[in-house]
Scaffold this active site. Structure first.
Site, PDB file in Angstrom:
ATOM      1  N   CYS A 178       0.827  -1.211   0.000  1.00  0.00           N
ATOM      2  CA  CYS A 178       0.000   0.000   0.000  1.00  0.00           C
ATOM      3  C   CYS A 178       0.862   1.262   0.000  1.00  0.00           C
ATOM      4  CB  CYS A 178      -0.927  -0.008   1.211  1.00  0.00           C
ATOM      5  SG  CYS A 178      -1.934   1.481   1.311  1.00  0.00           S
TER       6      CYS A 178
ATOM      7  N   CYS B 189      -0.558   4.112   2.064  1.00  0.00           N
ATOM      8  CA  CYS B 189      -0.370   4.018   3.517  1.00  0.00           C
ATOM      9  C   CYS B 189       1.082   4.310   3.897  1.00  0.00           C
ATOM     10  CB  CYS B 189      -0.700   2.610   4.020  1.00  0.00           C
ATOM     11  SG  CYS B 189      -2.106   1.849   3.260  1.00  0.00           S
ATOM     12  N   ASP B 190       2.025   3.807   3.108  1.00  0.00           N
ATOM     13  CA  ASP B 190       3.416   3.783   3.554  1.00  0.00           C
ATOM     14  C   ASP B 190       4.378   4.646   2.745  1.00  0.00           C
ATOM     15  OD1 ASP B 190       2.584   1.922   5.454  1.00  0.00           O
ATOM     16  OD2 ASP B 190       2.911   0.246   4.097  1.00  0.00           O
TER      17      ASP B 190
END
Ligand code: NDP
Length: 328
Positions: A138, A141-142
């Site tokens: 992701c 997300c990261d």
């Protein structure tokens, strides 16, 4: 939120992506008082994506924002939400029974399965070792953690290309590793990818090992095999983003409902009906062809309409449960 005293519903919806929430809107507006169990990741895959530019009516919308709006819409129309997971389904007795992670049980006259799909992984031991420590599925997300660093993305579909483009907002360079010699991503995304000076594509290549430090755990280098030249090279990156597609989340109904070879729940063509009366499937759980937010939402609508018709036919019959007895 759910009236905690409710233990029965006409329509139980399992899953909170575009299919589940759309089914919730339609079932609620049909006055069926649906209950929707949201699962581990409320909002589904779109909560871990960036800009969605193909949702009709929104030239560009953040995936998480879109899902918050869908949830609010379903709730406002009268769909009861439960923040829990379904751990078991019993189709042998009617009404059907769902057991939740909390231990609560719900009975339902019809069920709409909309559990979606989950990210696929390469399956390398080193990938497993560095998951959460430099290996991610992701970028949304990261990606932020890789400001000013070199990263790698694996895959050749829309997700891989979108993630590569997104990562250029943070990373110094992005290496896209693709096993084929052409991308399957939409042409408009490919054009953006090829025009971006920060992105380099390694064609006909695959990751054979991810290497790094153990204390603290972190990625340093990735060994890539060029299948055309049959040579390996070690590429220094701090982050590896796996974007090689998804697999349907059909474990809950494994062995209970017929699936296609990839685990996608089989439905009667042109409908959302499974082989079990009153059980319907919608979205990525059943669709291995289109897999779009808008097609999932469409299937959620179809499932609610199919459930409504099933319930009406049940009510119209003199006996309470004939169609189901045929199956049981
Ligand atoms: P896809 O199935 O479209 O693509 C998966 C990619 O990963 C393919 O290029 C495939 O290679 C590669 N791959 C698969 N397995 C492996 C493996 N073991 N090792 C290396 N590479 C592998 O998945 P996506 O997640 O990209 O997209 C899923 C669906 O969601 C698609 O329909 C897509 O259009 C849609 N989507 C739409 C978006 C949008 O419209 N904004 C955003 C993201 C997704 P190969 O090509 O060789 O098979």
């Amino acid at each position: 939120m759910l009236d905690a005293t409710r233990t029965h519903t006409s329509v139980l919806i399992i899953g909170s992506g575009p299919a589940g929430y759309t089914a919730g809107v339609y079932a609620a507006r049909a006055m069926l008082a649906p209950i929707l169990v949201q699962g581990i990741q409320p909002g589904g895959q779109l909560t871990i994506t960036t800009d969605v530019e193909n949702w009709p009516g929104d030239e560009s919308v953040e995936g998480p924002d879109l899902m918050i709006r869908m949830e609010a819409h379903a709730a406002q129309t009268g769909c009861d939400m439960i923040a829990d997971i379904v751990t078991d389904l019993d189709f042998k007795t009617y009404p059907y029974t769902a057991t939740l992670g909390s231990g609560k049980t719900l009975t339902a006259n019809s069920i709409i399965l909309a559990t979606g799909a989950q990210a696929r992984w390469l399956g390398l031991p080193s990938e497993e070792f560095f998951k959460g420590f430099g290996v991610s599925a992701c970028a949304t997300c990261d990606g932020f953690f890789y400001r000013g660093q070199d990263v790698m993305v694996v895959g050749g579909g829309n997700t891989a290309v979108e993630e590569a483009l997104f990562l250029t907002n943070f990373a110094s360079s992005v290496t896209l590793v693709h096993r084929g010699d052409s991308l399957r991503a939409e042409r408009i995304l490919q054009n953006r990818l090829f025009a971006n000076p920060k992105i380099k594509v390694l064609w006909s290549s695959e990751i054979v090992e991810i290497m790094g430090t153990t204390a603290p755990r972190g990625v340093e280098t990735v060994r890539v095999l060029d299948n055309a030249a049959v040579v390996t090279s070690d590429i220094a990156v701090k982050g590896v983003f796996i974007a090689i597609g998804h697999k349907p989340a059909s474990e809950l109904v494994a062995g209970k409902i017929e699936t296609h070879s990839g685990g996608y729940v089989r439905v009667e063509p042109g409908t959302t009906r499974t082989a079990i009366p009153g059980v319907f499937a919608a979205g990525d759980l059943t669709d291995h062809v289109y897999r779009q937010a808008v097609t999932s939402a469409g299937m959620g609508c179809m499932a609610a309409l199919d459930a409504e018709r099933f319930l009406a036919s049940q009510r119209a019959m003199a006996a309470e449960k004939p169609a189901v007895e045929d199956y049981v």
